[in-house]
Write an enzyme that holds these catalytic residues in place. Structure first.
Site, PDB file in Angstrom:
ATOM      1  N   ARG A 287      -8.604  13.932   4.722  1.00 36.63           N
ATOM      2  CA  ARG A 287      -9.193  14.712   3.626  1.00 36.63           C
ATOM      3  C   ARG A 287     -10.675  14.402   3.526  1.00 36.63           C
ATOM      4  O   ARG A 287     -11.214  13.565   4.262  1.00 36.63           O
ATOM      5  CB  ARG A 287      -8.515  14.340   2.305  1.00 36.63           C
ATOM      6  CG  ARG A 287      -8.566  12.840   2.017  1.00 36.63           C
ATOM      7  CD  ARG A 287      -8.097  12.488   0.624  1.00 36.63           C
ATOM      8  NE  ARG A 287      -7.891  11.071   0.432  1.00 36.63           N
ATOM      9  CZ  ARG A 287      -8.845  10.187   0.168  1.00 36.63           C
ATOM     10  NH1 ARG A 287     -10.101  10.578   0.101  1.00 36.63           N
ATOM     11  NH2 ARG A 287      -8.557   8.905  -0.008  1.00 36.63           N
TER      12      ARG A 287
ATOM     13  N   GLY B 106      -7.523   5.453  -2.076  1.00 36.52           N
ATOM     14  CA  GLY B 106      -8.296   5.242  -3.288  1.00 36.52           C
ATOM     15  C   GLY B 106      -7.857   4.049  -4.110  1.00 36.52           C
ATOM     16  O   GLY B 106      -8.178   3.955  -5.294  1.00 36.52           O
TER      17      GLY B 106
ATOM     18  N   GLU C 234     -10.594   4.516   8.821  1.00 35.91           N
ATOM     19  CA  GLU C 234     -11.018   3.292   8.145  1.00 35.91           C
ATOM     20  C   GLU C 234     -10.635   2.065   8.968  1.00 35.91           C
ATOM     21  O   GLU C 234      -9.532   1.998   9.515  1.00 35.91           O
ATOM     22  CB  GLU C 234     -10.400   3.214   6.748  1.00 35.91           C
ATOM     23  CG  GLU C 234     -10.792   4.375   5.857  1.00 35.91           C
ATOM     24  CD  GLU C 234     -10.480   4.126   4.393  1.00 35.91           C
ATOM     25  OE1 GLU C 234      -9.858   3.097   4.084  1.00 35.91           O
ATOM     26  OE2 GLU C 234     -10.873   4.965   3.559  1.00 35.91           O
TER      27      GLU C 234
ATOM     28  N   LYS D 181       0.831  -1.202   0.000  1.00 38.32           N
ATOM     29  CA  LYS D 181       0.000   0.000   0.000  1.00 38.32           C
ATOM     30  C   LYS D 181       0.864   1.250   0.000  1.00 38.32           C
ATOM     31  O   LYS D 181       1.916   1.285   0.633  1.00 38.32           O
ATOM     32  CB  LYS D 181      -0.937   0.018   1.218  1.00 38.32           C
ATOM     33  CG  LYS D 181      -1.859  -1.182   1.293  1.00 38.32           C
ATOM     34  CD  LYS D 181      -2.755  -1.158   2.513  1.00 38.32           C
ATOM     35  CE  LYS D 181      -3.856  -0.149   2.383  1.00 38.32           C
ATOM     36  NZ  LYS D 181      -4.808  -0.225   3.513  1.00 38.32           N
TER      37      LYS D 181
END
Length: 501
Positions: free
Chosen positions: A293, A165, A276, A159
């Site tokens: 964000r 995204g 998350e 990652k």
């Protein structure tokens, strides 16, 4: 107090921010690349300035150029949207140095939570469980990552530390394929975020991707706006989101919300952000990352809470207190978002480019479309394939699904291929309707061509085709006899009139 905002982004999110500013009486400045000269956000803004050629590295990632435009235009604040420079600590710092208000978190918070590797280390210190992976802070070479990968165990994920995204993310099943995937992930991360650093994370099977939206002001108030279920993904790219999650009960929502607030307070977070989590089958949750964000899927939270998140971002950046307390936040109804992408779902989601020749947007009760395109707009290969976000609200989840079916049926886009058929098939899926899915559902148990039980419909189609052909042959073999009077009534009236003159 600022009076003019430069929107350092493009597409539907730039349009969304410009609309929020317009409602608040704030002037806006758009920036654009050469291929976005006729884009909707350029038309909507009060002023617009050219950044450079189409590639992101030569346009939307040019921080110094954007700061120069802000100075020339007289803008006193910058909203980064999502992607591009939104999670760049150095860009937030440069805004502060140039006496520009960065509509987002402080640079220190981005450094602590925007960098995924540092975020893991930060929440570990706060006692919050994380998915097993590389907790080291800072850059790790490919050799370091190859050494530590077997200790984490396969399958695992590579990652990007500087963004989200699904960009710069690769799934690894063995050590042999890892060097190639590392190089690929670093290239994509560098192109998307200007930072090629990556880290490793254990892939949790059968998990749900649940995220908590938070808002924090400069007075120390932090609240959460409930959860979003983002488990319908393909190659770690979210396709469908819904709020609230059918998997999360009140007790789990409260615990996850408390952890999200605690995580934000641990880094003195300000403005909008998202924590998350991965939630396993037994409802044990693990910190995944924090997105410092505005999220792509923020509209579904707005639909069920009534909170205008973008307006709150601007309000917080102006130094004002949050408009809501935690006690005032309640979940009303159910909302679903489908991302309408320029991709062909029948051809392995191959990106589609071209000019949109016709577009008919769905409307009606409980339907919202956030879009940055119009008939005549050119879809290019340089940016994300997102065309629009189709959002619906219903009093119940069942009503929201029915409303989404209707909206997808009304939506018409001509000129490029879209994934609307994928969304229509998903809305008819019994597993989706029953809420029985996880992050691997699309790739492992869903198909555009087969029924959910795995049976092949070719025999049924062949039988139906045979019956239709037989019916047509029978019709063509029939002799239709003429009527006794092959003359129209008008002719009979004319004859009668001539006879009685």
């Amino acid at each position: 107090m600022f009076k003019k905002v430069l929107v350092a982004n493009r597409g539907e999110i730039a349009v969304r921010i410009i609309r929020a500013c317009r409602e608040l009486g704030i002037e806006t400045v758009a920036v654009y690349s050469e291929v976005d000269r006729q884009a909707l956000h350029v038309r909507y803004a009060d002023e617009a300035y050219l950044l450079g050629p189409a590639p992101s590295s030569e346009s939307y990632l040019r921080a110094e150029k954007i700061l120069d435009i802000a100075k020339i235009s007289g803008a006193d604040a910058i909203h980064p949207g999502y992607g591009f420079l939104a999670e760049r600590e150095d860009f937030a710092s440069k805004c502060a140095d140039a006496n520009l208000v960065f509509i987002g978190p402080k640079a220190s918070s981005i450094a602590a939570m925007g960098d995924k590797g540092k975020a893991r280390a930060t929440v570990l210190k706060a006692g919050i469980p994380v998915v097993p992976g590389t907790e080291d802070v800072g850059n790790m070479t490919d050799e370091d990552l190859l050494k530590v990968a077997p200790t984490i165990g396969f399958p695992l994920l590579i990652k990007a530390t500087a963004g989200g995204g699904g960009k710069g993310m690769r799934e690894v099943t063995s050590l042999d394929e890892m060097p190639t995937l590392l190089a690929s992930a670093r290239r994509e991360a560098q192109a998307s975020f200007g930072d090629g650093n990556v880290y490793l994370e254990k892939l949790v099977s059968g998990a749900r991707h649940i995220e908590i939206q938070i808002l924090a002001d400069t007075q120390g108030n932090v609240i959460h706006l409930g959860e979003r279920d983002c488990s319908i993904q393909r190659r770690h790219q979210k396709l469908i989101e819904e709020s609230p999650s059918s998997f999360v009960d009140e007790e789990l929502r409260s615990r996850m919300g408390d952890v999200a607030v605690k995580s934000a307070k641990a880094v003195d977070y300000v403005n909008a952000g998202t924590i998350e989590f991965l939630v396993d089958k037994d409802k044990h949750f693990y910190f995944l990352e924090m997105n410092t964000r505005l999220q792509v899927e923020h509209p579904i939270t707005e639909m069920v809470t009534g909170v205008d998140i973008v307006a709150e971002q601007i309000r917080i950046a102006r130094g004002r207190q949050l408009s809501y307390t935690q006690e005032q936040i309640s979940i009303n109804g159910h909302s679903i978002e489908c991302r309408i992408n320029a991709e062909d779902p029948y051809n392995n989601f191959l990106p589609s480019t071209g000019r949109i020749t016709h577009s008919l947007l769905p409307t009606g009760p409980g339907v919202r479309v956030d879009s940055g395109v119009y008939p005549g707009f050119e879809i290019t290969p340089f940016y994300d394939p997102l065309i629009a976000k189709l959002i619906v609200w219903g009093e119940t989840r069942a009503q929201a699904i029915l409303r989404m079916r209707r909206a997808l049926e009304e939506y018409r886009i001509v000129g490029v291929r879209t994934n609307i058929p994928f969304h229509q098939t998903m809305m008819d899926s019994h597993r989706f309707m029953g809420g029985q899915y996880d992050t691997r559902f699309v790739e492992e148990r869903f198909s555009m061509n087969r029924s959910e039980d795995g049976s092949n419909d070719s025999e049924i189609a062949a039988i139906l085709a045979t019956l239709v052909a037989h019916q047509q042959i029978e019709r063509s073999a029939q002799i239709v006899r003429r009527g006794e009077r092959d003359v129209s009534n008008w002719k009979w009236v004319g004859r009668w009139e001539r006879m009685h003159r």
